[in-house]
Design an enzyme around this catalytic site. Sequence first.
Site, mmCIF file in Angstrom:
data_model
loop_
_atom_site.group_PDB
_atom_site.id
_atom_site.type_symbol
_atom_site.label_atom_id
_atom_site.label_comp_id
_atom_site.label_asym_id
_atom_site.label_seq_id
_atom_site.Cartn_x
_atom_site.Cartn_y
_atom_site.Cartn_z
ATOM 1 N N CYS A 162 38.542 30.494 41.555
ATOM 2 C CA CYS A 162 38.595 32.003 41.379
ATOM 3 C C CYS A 162 37.645 32.690 42.342
ATOM 4 C CB CYS A 162 38.205 32.471 39.687
ATOM 5 S SG CYS A 162 36.608 31.706 39.348
ATOM 6 N N HIS B 81 33.360 33.548 35.915
ATOM 7 C CA HIS B 81 34.657 33.705 36.444
ATOM 8 C C HIS B 81 34.582 34.895 37.464
ATOM 9 C CE1 HIS B 81 38.919 33.504 36.728
ATOM 10 N NE2 HIS B 81 39.020 34.619 36.248
#
Length: 520
Positions: free
Chosen positions: A168, A471
């Site tokens: 990510c 994330h």
Amino acid sequence: MECPHLGSSVCIAPDSAKFPQGSPSSWCCSVCRSNKSPWVCLTCSSVHCGRYVNGHAKKHYEDAQIPMTNHKKTEKQEKVQHTVCMDCSSYSTYCYRCDDFVVNDTKLGLVQKVREHLQNLENSAFTSDRHRKRKLLENSSLNSKLLKVNGSTTALCATGLRNLGNTCFMNAILQSLSNIQQFCCYFKELPAVELRNGKTAGRRTYHTRSQGDNNVSLVEEFRKTLCALWQGSQTAFSPESLFYVVWKIMPNFRGYQQQDAHEFMRYLLDHLHLELQGGFNGVSRSVILQENSSLSASNKCCINGASTVVTAIFGGILQNEVNCLICGTESRKFDPFLDLSLDIPSQFRNKRTKNQESGPMCTLRDCLRSFTDLEELDETELYMCHKCKKKQKSTKKFWIQKLPKVLCLHLKRFHWTAYLRNKVDTYVEFPLRGLDMKCYLLEPENSGPESCLYDLVAVVVHHGSGVGSGHYTAYAAHEGRWFHFNDSTVTLTDEETVVKAKAYILFYVERQAKSGSDKL
């Protein structure tokens, strides 16, 4: 990471009939029925949405722990914990007890067997629906990507990027760079790399994993990725060829552990710059750069050799001014930069949300002021004064001698304590339009009234508590609309949502046309 909970949590048969029908990437959450970011529990095969949708997968894990804490544990409860789940799109595995992605497997290899089964289900569903989808696309190619915006119907042409296992950090940077028009267009207009050896001489070819190490090209794979992101594809693009090249030329990013998005961006830009300094299909890339009239010589900033599109767009120049406090000797040095790393002032570090009442709001201006204010160096940073001929106490101040076309501002949210790297979770208020950089210039009188104004084009956000976990997602503006990029999921969003984000990296584009927007 190596997870110790797989043996007690991975209980489903790899070919379990309990799995829902259809392709795994489009499975719906059993609670809210959302098909965005589906995760399957490897204990009971139930499907729930990820924490960045409605968080029902995490709630499923939390609910499963209640009997274990409130009642006496039975032997079955000790074995069944519902702690491990798998992303139905990227097939990466996550443990909620470890709060991290998992790289190991059970002794019987059950995780890999489930992963292969989900991949087979995905391929089977794709094959069975291929003719139906083709007919649908032929009849109404835009209907599936139409959204209502301000009462009118528009096409959602953005494409997501598959998460290849904790990638990510890379996806957020790639989506941000793809929305910087001048930078993106330069790469998209480059011709494909031609391999000039053997049977492939003179043919337009593309690099793949099967080709030799001598043929890898970061510029080529970066170009192909940018070309894929705004073609209106419904299917998320898999940047595995680019990631393969990253592994080859950037050893720091090998493996599937979480990485720092800012560190990756710097490595990426530096390596693109170095490769662009070489030849391209027999033509010097510096010549290609010179032929682009919008990137004139006056806008170039050389870093490590000749100028490229990287330095022409992101390159600026700082003046570092050091004054000896004993004799008053002044030393000046000019340093090129591609981004500015800004500290969040310590007095704001306890303010975590925009609506929190205690204390004043931290703004981007506060961070810029902290970067450029006069600073007295401490005992560990004594300045070697050439006049005094020894290290002396001194002051330091930064001025911006030249602003770049794209101003990249990195907020330093991670810092080291004695043994840990902690995150500063302070909300920093930033403007969407009219960031005025004139007061930070060395010679502000030589700049025009509009030349120092910048408008926001992209924001990278880190969700979570540490640099090695959490994330990354990105917000970016494209043709007047804001999008939220969360790996393979792309959603239309609004300015109110963007300004509430706890920014990690901000990309501002130099304003070209005069506007009535307010200044920062």
